[in-house]
Design a protein around this motif. Structure first.
Motif, PDB file in Angstrom:
ATOM      1  N   UNK A 177      16.856   4.941  -1.374  1.00 20.75           N
ATOM      2  CA  UNK A 177      15.630   4.248  -1.791  1.00 20.75           C
ATOM      3  C   UNK A 177      15.186   3.263  -0.716  1.00 20.75           C
ATOM      4  N   UNK A 178      16.129   2.580  -0.093  1.00 19.92           N
ATOM      5  CA  UNK A 178      15.802   1.654   0.985  1.00 19.92           C
ATOM      6  C   UNK A 178      15.123   2.400   2.138  1.00 19.92           C
ATOM      7  N   UNK A 179      15.671   3.560   2.491  1.00 14.77           N
ATOM      8  CA  UNK A 179      15.074   4.375   3.560  1.00 14.77           C
ATOM      9  C   UNK A 179      13.698   4.888   3.149  1.00 14.77           C
ATOM     10  N   UNK A 180      13.549   5.231   1.878  1.00 12.64           N
ATOM     11  CA  UNK A 180      12.253   5.716   1.381  1.00 12.64           C
ATOM     12  C   UNK A 180      11.181   4.635   1.494  1.00 12.64           C
ATOM     13  N   UNK A 181      11.530   3.413   1.126  1.00 20.46           N
ATOM     14  CA  UNK A 181      10.578   2.301   1.204  1.00 20.46           C
ATOM     15  C   UNK A 181      10.196   2.027   2.650  1.00 20.46           C
ATOM     16  N   UNK A 182      11.178   2.077   3.541  1.00 16.94           N
ATOM     17  CA  UNK A 182      10.893   1.850   4.960  1.00 16.94           C
ATOM     18  C   UNK A 182       9.956   2.919   5.504  1.00 16.94           C
ATOM     19  N   UNK A 183      10.213   4.176   5.162  1.00 19.26           N
ATOM     20  CA  UNK A 183       9.350   5.253   5.638  1.00 19.26           C
ATOM     21  C   UNK A 183       7.943   5.118   5.066  1.00 19.26           C
ATOM     22  N   UNK A 184       7.841   4.739   3.801  1.00 22.71           N
ATOM     23  CA  UNK A 184       6.534   4.574   3.177  1.00 22.71           C
ATOM     24  C   UNK A 184       5.754   3.453   3.845  1.00 22.71           C
ATOM     25  N   UNK A 185       6.443   2.372   4.186  1.00 26.52           N
ATOM     26  CA  UNK A 185       5.783   1.240   4.847  1.00 26.52           C
ATOM     27  C   UNK A 185       5.285   1.645   6.228  1.00 26.52           C
ATOM     28  N   UNK A 186       6.137   2.362   6.969  1.00 28.48           N
ATOM     29  CA  UNK A 186       5.727   2.810   8.305  1.00 28.48           C
ATOM     30  C   UNK A 186       4.547   3.771   8.219  1.00 28.48           C
ATOM     31  N   UNK A 187       4.557   4.641   7.186  1.00 31.16           N
ATOM     32  CA  UNK A 187       3.472   5.592   7.027  1.00 31.16           C
ATOM     33  C   UNK A 187       2.152   4.876   6.741  1.00 31.16           C
ATOM     34  N   UNK A 188       2.212   3.817   5.922  1.00 30.92           N
ATOM     35  CA  UNK A 188       0.996   3.068   5.611  1.00 30.92           C
ATOM     36  C   UNK A 188       0.432   2.393   6.855  1.00 30.92           C
ATOM     37  N   UNK A 189       1.318   1.809   7.671  1.00 30.79           N
ATOM     38  CA  UNK A 189       0.871   1.177   8.919  1.00 30.79           C
ATOM     39  C   UNK A 189       0.292   2.216   9.867  1.00 30.79           C
ATOM     40  N   UNK A 190       0.964   3.376   9.948  1.00 29.29           N
ATOM     41  CA  UNK A 190       0.499   4.448  10.827  1.00 29.29           C
ATOM     42  C   UNK A 190      -0.875   4.944  10.408  1.00 29.29           C
ATOM     43  N   UNK A 191      -1.084   5.126   9.099  1.00 25.46           N
ATOM     44  CA  UNK A 191      -2.375   5.597   8.610  1.00 25.46           C
ATOM     45  C   UNK A 191      -3.488   4.604   8.926  1.00 25.46           C
TER      46      UNK A 191
END
Length: 269
Positions: A177-191
């Motif tokens: 879940x920690x990795x999922x949140x990190x990936x989601x945050x990076x994806x939002x910044x990338x978008x």
């Protein structure tokens, strides 16, 4: 409703379980991967992964059901009726401060423990949920989340052995879940950065950034665009200022692909 602290497990988690859960990280179906992985160890009918945001609202990272879309439909009712304010897991997490060292807790709730009749009807009675066992995450980095496993009326009650198995898997689920949140945050910044590239940059700046994302040097870009290297650097740093980044490294670590509608420019003839 019961809560207890999870201690470090004495047994290793089966490798197939770890492999299945890890495969779901970065996808929208993380709960489905968790559900599938758990089925071999502890039969459950539904799985939800909820996170408590800094503003106090709950976000559903992922939901899954063994049959159909029951969990997704229930999550819609949960949100639209603001049942997060009544959810014992979320209210418990909201009262906790981030610990110096990450903590894992278990909670166990029967449907009849839910006092609000509408909440119980929509989220437990209608989908046929008998009970919920949850792993509660209090991460030292601020993440607060609940990974909940449900059993409907066709299952027997959770046993002590089931709880032992779930707690043994808790550290793996915490990291997932920690990795999922990190990936989601990076994806939002990338978008967001993709959007800025498409809307804020001038034509030449887009060309220079496009070649930069392909790994071209300033000299190579200058040759391709038939510009001086100094001019290319000027376009590059002008683009950086508009994008709110400071270096090539910032750009490359944030963007993992060319933005949509920004293919590499053709070489001038």
């Amino acid at each position: 409703m019961k809560y207890w602290r999870i201690k470090a497990p004495n047994e290793d988690v089966p490798l197939p379980f770890v492999t299945k859960v890890v495969a779901g990280i970065g996808t929208e179906e993380l709960a489905q991967y968790i559900l599938d992985a758990m089925q071999a160890l502890v039969p459950v009918s539904h799985c939800t992964v909820f996170a408590l945001q800094a503003n106090g609202r709950v976000s559903a990272l992922s939901t899954a059901s063994a049959h159909g879309a029951v969990a997704t439909i229930t999550a819609v009712d949960y949100y639209s009726n603001r049942f997060d304010l009544l959810d014992s897991n979320m209210t418990w997490l909201s009262r906790k401060r981030s610990p110096a060292r990450s903590q894992l807790w278990m909670s166990h709730q029967f449907a009849e423990d839910v006092s609000d009749l509408k909440y119980r009807d929509l989220c437990y009675t209608k989908p046929g949920i008998r009970e919920r066992a949850s792993i509660l995450l209090l991460d030292c980095q601020g993440l607060r989340a609940a990974i909940s496993l449900y059993r409907n009326l066709s299952f027997a009650l959770f046993s002590e052995r089931d709880f032992e198995t779930i707690t043994r898997c808790a550290p793996v689920l915490h990291e997932a879940v920690l990795a999922q949140v990190r990936k989601s945050s990076r994806r939002a910044v990338s978008d967001e950065l993709h959007h800025r590239i498409l809307t804020n940059l001038a034509h030449r700046e887009k060309q220079v950034i496009s070649y930069l994302l392909e790994g071209k040097t300033s000299r190579e870009t200058a040759a391709l665009l038939e510009l001086s290297e100094t001019t290319v650097l000027t376009y590059r740093y002008r683009a950086f200022a508009k994008l709110g980044i400071k270096s090539q490294r910032d750009l490359l670590t944030t963007l993992d692909r060319l933005p949509a509608n920004l293919g590499a420019p053709k070489k001038r003839q």
